[in-house]
Scaffold this motif. Structure first.
Motif, PDB file in Angstrom:
ATOM      1  N   ASP A  74       2.166   6.242  -7.181  1.00 42.42           N
ATOM      2  CA  ASP A  74       1.094   7.088  -7.720  1.00 42.42           C
ATOM      3  C   ASP A  74       1.406   8.577  -7.586  1.00 42.42           C
ATOM      4  O   ASP A  74       0.914   9.394  -8.375  1.00 42.42           O
ATOM      5  N   SER A  75       2.233   8.936  -6.622  1.00 44.11           N
ATOM      6  CA  SER A  75       2.579  10.347  -6.459  1.00 44.11           C
ATOM      7  C   SER A  75       3.378  10.878  -7.652  1.00 44.11           C
ATOM      8  O   SER A  75       3.431  12.085  -7.881  1.00 44.11           O
ATOM      9  N   ARG A 126      -3.853  -3.255  -9.315  1.00 43.55           N
ATOM     10  CA  ARG A 126      -3.875  -1.793  -9.445  1.00 43.55           C
ATOM     11  C   ARG A 126      -3.174  -1.334 -10.727  1.00 43.55           C
ATOM     12  O   ARG A 126      -3.579  -0.341 -11.341  1.00 43.55           O
ATOM     13  N   ALA A 184       2.434   1.609  -3.442  1.00 44.04           N
ATOM     14  CA  ALA A 184       1.485   2.134  -4.426  1.00 44.04           C
ATOM     15  C   ALA A 184       1.287   3.637  -4.258  1.00 44.04           C
ATOM     16  O   ALA A 184       1.232   4.376  -5.258  1.00 44.04           O
ATOM     17  N   GLU A 185       1.193   4.090  -3.025  1.00 43.38           N
ATOM     18  CA  GLU A 185       1.045   5.533  -2.785  1.00 43.38           C
ATOM     19  C   GLU A 185       2.262   6.301  -3.305  1.00 43.38           C
ATOM     20  O   GLU A 185       2.131   7.379  -3.903  1.00 43.38           O
ATOM     21  N   THR A 186       3.443   5.739  -3.086  1.00 40.32           N
ATOM     22  CA  THR A 186       4.667   6.391  -3.562  1.00 40.32           C
ATOM     23  C   THR A 186       4.694   6.426  -5.084  1.00 40.32           C
ATOM     24  O   THR A 186       4.978   7.469  -5.694  1.00 40.32           O
ATOM     25  N   ARG A 231       0.836  -1.211   0.000  1.00 39.85           N
ATOM     26  CA  ARG A 231       0.000   0.000   0.000  1.00 39.85           C
ATOM     27  C   ARG A 231       0.865   1.253   0.000  1.00 39.85           C
ATOM     28  O   ARG A 231       0.604   2.219  -0.737  1.00 39.85           O
ATOM     29  N   ALA A 232       1.903   1.241   0.819  1.00 42.65           N
ATOM     30  CA  ALA A 232       2.811   2.398   0.850  1.00 42.65           C
ATOM     31  C   ALA A 232       3.552   2.536  -0.476  1.00 42.65           C
ATOM     32  O   ALA A 232       3.775   3.657  -0.970  1.00 42.65           O
TER      33      ALA A 232
END
Length: 219
Positions: A80-81, A103, A76-78, A73-74
């Motif tokens: 996507d940024s 995803r 993916a957030e990185t 999850r972390a």
């Protein structure tokens, strides 16, 4: 597709395939912009390669997370940024969760040092030698929830020599990696390579199970 696509590259080590992509971008041979390089291990050579090329280098140490799901999850957030169009796994030594692979389905590539579906997982060169194979190689494939199981885009085939050990065979295969990974990334960037219905497509036509195959007589 004339505009450059944004690419996020994930690594765990030396980043030799990353370097092939950096070189292709710098030479104007790949219509890409490497937006970031992310490593799950600190202080690896691949991060240095990114910094030397002026690319943002990020460490996200998996050891700092209590579960695979939390790390993914972390991650993916990185990713996507940076808003990438394509995620490239270049020696990223992590088993990814189905949530993560879903995803980025159809826009995430991996390179695996065997002629898939043979020898999924580790120690592929020794396994090919132990099996007495006359040919070995490397595969670029789309990433799905199945480990090393997504549809193949391109393979490079090399002969196995009587004098080979795992080290010499790996070195010869790696030379082909640096050729076919940029090819696959270029095809994707140009809109030629895609994935649909668990098939890899080139110019809208389904590729065979092994993908587009390049045979090397290099010894």
């Amino acid at each position: 597709m004339s505009e450059c696509i944004r690419v996020a590259v994930l690594i765990s080590g030396s980043g030799s395939n990353l370097q092939a992509l950096i070189d292709g971008e710098k030479a104007g041979e790949l219509p890409i912009e490497i937006a970031c390089v992310i490593s799950n291990r600190p202080d690896v050579r691949g991060l240095e390669r990114a910094r030397e090329a002026g690319i943002e280098a990020v460490t996200l140490d998996h050891k700092g997370f209590t579960s695979r799901e939390d790390f993914d999850r972390a991650l993916a957030e990185t990713i996507d940024s940076y808003q990438p169009d394509l995620v490239v796994l270049a020696g990223f030594m992590r088993i990814l969760t189905p949530e993560f692979t879903g995803r980025y389905l159809g826009r995430m590539l991996n390179i695996h040092p065997s002629l898939l579906p043979k020898y999924q997982g580790l120690h592929t060169h020794q396994r090919a030698l132990d099996a007495g194979d006359s040919e070995h190689g490397v595969t670029v494939h789309f990433v799905t929830a199945e480990l090393d199981g997504g549809p193949s885009a391109i393979q490079a085939v090399v002969p196995v020599l009587a004098s080979d050990d795992a080290t010499t065979l790996a070195a010869r295969v790696q030379q082909q990696e640096h050729i076919i990974y940029p090819m696959a990334v270029r095809w994707f960037a140009e809109g030629r390579l895609s994935m649909a219905d668990n098939l890899a497509l080139l110019d809208g036509e389904p590729l065979p199970p092994q993908g587009y195959q390049v045979r090397s007589s290099f010894v």
